[in-house]
Scaffold this motif. Structure first.
Motif, PDB file in Angstrom:
ATOM      1  N   LEU A  43     -14.131   0.380  44.983  1.00  0.00           N
ATOM      2  CA  LEU A  43     -13.924   1.163  46.198  1.00  0.00           C
ATOM      3  C   LEU A  43     -14.585   2.536  46.153  1.00  0.00           C
ATOM      4  N   PHE A  44     -14.816   3.071  44.958  1.00  0.00           N
ATOM      5  CA  PHE A  44     -15.284   4.441  44.816  1.00  0.00           C
ATOM      6  C   PHE A  44     -16.641   4.484  44.110  1.00  0.00           C
ATOM      7  N   PRO A  45     -17.587   5.247  44.644  1.00  0.00           N
ATOM      8  CA  PRO A  45     -18.897   5.374  43.983  1.00  0.00           C
ATOM      9  C   PRO A  45     -18.789   5.842  42.537  1.00  0.00           C
ATOM     10  N   THR A  47     -16.628   5.083  40.258  1.00  0.00           N
ATOM     11  CA  THR A  47     -16.155   4.074  39.303  1.00  0.00           C
ATOM     12  C   THR A  47     -16.823   2.713  39.494  1.00  0.00           C
ATOM     13  N   ARG A  48     -17.597   2.561  40.539  1.00  0.00           N
ATOM     14  CA  ARG A  48     -18.126   1.246  40.939  1.00  0.00           C
ATOM     15  C   ARG A  48     -18.957   0.573  39.852  1.00  0.00           C
ATOM     16  N   ASP A  49     -19.783   1.328  39.153  1.00  0.00           N
ATOM     17  CA  ASP A  49     -20.709   0.726  38.192  1.00  0.00           C
ATOM     18  C   ASP A  49     -20.263   0.873  36.741  1.00  0.00           C
ATOM     19  N   ASP A  50     -19.101   1.466  36.516  1.00  0.00           N
ATOM     20  CA  ASP A  50     -18.652   1.745  35.150  1.00  0.00           C
ATOM     21  C   ASP A  50     -17.499   0.827  34.777  1.00  0.00           C
ATOM     22  N   LEU A  51     -17.722  -0.012  33.792  1.00  0.00           N
ATOM     23  CA  LEU A  51     -16.705  -0.959  33.356  1.00  0.00           C
ATOM     24  C   LEU A  51     -15.420  -0.248  32.940  1.00  0.00           C
ATOM     25  N   TRP A  52     -15.555   0.912  32.282  1.00  0.00           N
ATOM     26  CA  TRP A  52     -14.400   1.613  31.728  1.00  0.00           C
ATOM     27  C   TRP A  52     -13.770   2.597  32.716  1.00  0.00           C
ATOM     28  N   CYS A  53     -14.419   2.839  33.839  1.00  0.00           N
ATOM     29  CA  CYS A  53     -13.925   3.836  34.812  1.00  0.00           C
ATOM     30  C   CYS A  53     -13.642   5.159  34.103  1.00  0.00           C
ATOM     31  N   ARG A  54     -14.707   5.701  33.530  1.00  0.00           N
ATOM     32  CA  ARG A  54     -14.576   6.939  32.744  1.00  0.00           C
ATOM     33  C   ARG A  54     -14.516   8.179  33.614  1.00  0.00           C
ATOM     34  N   TYR A  55     -13.828   9.184  33.099  1.00  0.00           N
ATOM     35  CA  TYR A  55     -13.923  10.538  33.645  1.00  0.00           C
ATOM     36  C   TYR A  55     -14.342  11.451  32.504  1.00  0.00           C
ATOM     37  N   ALA A  56     -15.563  11.995  32.623  1.00  0.00           N
ATOM     38  CA  ALA A  56     -16.091  12.860  31.563  1.00  0.00           C
ATOM     39  C   ALA A  56     -16.986  13.948  32.132  1.00  0.00           C
ATOM     40  N   THR A  57     -16.906  14.185  33.443  1.00  0.00           N
ATOM     41  CA  THR A  57     -17.811  15.142  34.077  1.00  0.00           C
ATOM     42  C   THR A  57     -17.601  16.563  33.580  1.00  0.00           C
ATOM     43  N   HIS A  58     -16.434  16.844  33.031  1.00  0.00           N
ATOM     44  CA  HIS A  58     -16.107  18.197  32.577  1.00  0.00           C
ATOM     45  C   HIS A  58     -16.601  18.487  31.165  1.00  0.00           C
ATOM     46  N   LEU A  59     -17.096  17.480  30.471  1.00  0.00           N
ATOM     47  CA  LEU A  59     -17.531  17.659  29.094  1.00  0.00           C
ATOM     48  C   LEU A  59     -18.995  18.059  29.047  1.00  0.00           C
ATOM     49  N   SER A  60     -19.340  18.909  28.134  1.00  0.00           N
ATOM     50  CA  SER A  60     -20.700  19.446  28.028  1.00  0.00           C
ATOM     51  C   SER A  60     -21.712  18.327  27.855  1.00  0.00           C
ATOM     52  N   GLY A  61     -22.724  18.311  28.741  1.00  0.00           N
ATOM     53  CA  GLY A  61     -23.803  17.346  28.629  1.00  0.00           C
ATOM     54  C   GLY A  61     -23.430  15.944  29.053  1.00  0.00           C
ATOM     55  N   ARG A  62     -22.225  15.797  29.658  1.00  0.00           N
ATOM     56  CA  ARG A  62     -21.782  14.465  30.058  1.00  0.00           C
ATOM     57  C   ARG A  62     -21.749  14.367  31.575  1.00  0.00           C
ATOM     58  N   ALA A 154     -14.081  10.719  46.050  1.00  0.00           N
ATOM     59  CA  ALA A 154     -14.758  10.691  47.355  1.00  0.00           C
ATOM     60  C   ALA A 154     -15.158   9.260  47.680  1.00  0.00           C
ATOM     61  N   VAL A 155     -15.058   8.900  48.948  1.00  0.00           N
ATOM     62  CA  VAL A 155     -15.397   7.539  49.365  1.00  0.00           C
ATOM     63  C   VAL A 155     -16.898   7.432  49.628  1.00  0.00           C
ATOM     64  N   ALA A 157     -20.520   6.585  51.632  1.00  0.00           N
ATOM     65  CA  ALA A 157     -21.042   7.024  52.931  1.00  0.00           C
ATOM     66  C   ALA A 157     -20.636   6.055  54.031  1.00  0.00           C
ATOM     67  N   ASP A 158     -20.664   4.749  53.760  1.00  0.00           N
ATOM     68  CA  ASP A 158     -20.273   3.758  54.765  1.00  0.00           C
ATOM     69  C   ASP A 158     -18.810   3.936  55.167  1.00  0.00           C
ATOM     70  N   ASP A 159     -17.952   4.118  54.160  1.00  0.00           N
ATOM     71  CA  ASP A 159     -16.537   4.321  54.458  1.00  0.00           C
ATOM     72  C   ASP A 159     -16.326   5.622  55.228  1.00  0.00           C
ATOM     73  N   GLN A 160     -17.006   6.685  54.811  1.00  0.00           N
ATOM     74  CA  GLN A 160     -16.833   7.963  55.488  1.00  0.00           C
ATOM     75  C   GLN A 160     -17.331   7.910  56.928  1.00  0.00           C
ATOM     76  N   ASN A 161     -18.400   7.179  57.161  1.00  0.00           N
ATOM     77  CA  ASN A 161     -18.909   7.028  58.531  1.00  0.00           C
ATOM     78  C   ASN A 161     -17.892   6.308  59.415  1.00  0.00           C
ATOM     79  N   ALA A 162     -17.267   5.273  58.873  1.00  0.00           N
ATOM     80  CA  ALA A 162     -16.246   4.544  59.639  1.00  0.00           C
ATOM     81  C   ALA A 162     -15.040   5.430  59.918  1.00  0.00           C
TER      82      ALA A 162
END
Length: 299
Positions: A43-45, A47-62, A154-155, A157-162
């Motif tokens: 449903l979400f851009p 997590t869509r392509d990540d098998l593990w549904c990671r959150y690491a955007t806050h880590l340096s260089g990640r 965030a959803v 673009a298609d979902d947001q347009n709808a």
């Protein structure tokens, strides 16, 4: 890192558990993985392509661009989820709660303070944490990291347009847009049907809202998983929700305020949209329009 190792409930429940632990991951500077988001990952851009549904955007260089560009199959996702759940459950059962990873398993109703000494000590031990429980919570961290959580979920673009198209229709020639979540289905049995309300009740609550806002045009964005009889809502201005659970939830987040029975569905919409929410707790309840919407219309 932290790994969510057990699934709980449907979309709203999963989002809140995920969000609280994203806030904790940011607070402690560790990676979070959530294979137990499997059913909703597509449903979400983010997590869509990540098998593990990671959150690491806050880590340096990640970044969270950890996928291959091709979404994993649902079979693979569910296999990983069930495997992680079984491993954590087995480690807990045989007493292997600290090696090779540390298992934190909450009993039903038990809450874990994500800022508490015990959880902080577990994170700072450096071991991978396998987390099994619903009430991993820190309201303060959740609010502190609200903008990052909102951006992560965030959803598309298609979902947001709808959603945008629906909201444009709802706001056309209206002064106030009120979201209404009509949930029945499983609520017929949940807590003995305590929150199972019929159309007549919802329509009465909606008419009472109009009575409290004289001189204003009120449009109701009505979201439900079932087809409603329009005759039961005669005289009310109604715009149906966009039609999928995700789009309905995020459309509710764009209303001025919302009402519905106790549910993480509207709770998430209110959280992500930072909008007031009125919980419908009983058949006898009187709905009071929240401020500042209850203020008299300008002359």
């Amino acid at each position: 890192m932290m790994i969510i190792a057990r699934r709980y409930g449907q979309l709203g429940n999963r989002l809140f558990l995920y969000a609280h632990l994203i806030a904790a991951a940011r607070h402690y500077g560790v990676e979070l993985r959530n294979p137990c988001f499997a059913e909703y990952a597509a449903l979400f851009p983010s997590t869509r392509d990540d098998l593990w549904c990671r959150y690491a955007t806050h880590l340096s260089g990640r970044s969270n661009d950890t996928g291959s560009g091709r979404a994993p199959s649902q079979t693979v996702r569910l296999g990983l989820m069930h495997g992680i759940q079984a491993m954590a459950k087995t480690m807990n059962a045989v007493g292997m709660r600290d090696y090779p990873a540390k298992v934190i398993r909450l009993r039903s109703g038990q809450e874990c303070d994500l800022e508490g000494d015990q959880f902080r000590s577990a994170v700072e031990s450096g071991r991978t944490l396998l987390l099994q429980g619903w009430l991993f919570r820190s309201p303060r961290l959740l609010q502190n990291h609200w903008s990052h959580i909102r951006d992560f979920f965030a959803v598309s673009a298609d979902d947001q347009n709808a959603i945008g198209s629906t909201m444009q229709q709802a706001r056309r020639a209206s002064d106030v847009v009120v979201g209404v979540h009509i949930r029945r289905g499983d609520y017929a049995e949940f807590q003995g049907g305590r929150y199972y309300f019929d159309d007549r009740l919802y329509a009465n609550w909606m008419r009472s809202v109009c009575d409290q806002l004289p001189g204003r045009t009120v449009q109701f964005l009505v979201c439900s998983h079932e087809r409603l009889n329009p005759q039961h809502f005669a005289g009310l201005n109604i715009t149906p929700g966009p039609g999928t659970a995700l789009r309905d939830m995020y459309a509710l987040a764009e209303t001025d305020w919302m009402m519905g029975p106790p549910s993480t569905f509207t709770a998430w919409a209110a959280f992500v949209g930072r909008k007031p929410r009125v919980e419908l707790q009983s058949c006898e309840q009187t709905v009071v329009v929240p401020n500042p919407f209850a203020e008299p219309a300008a002359a």
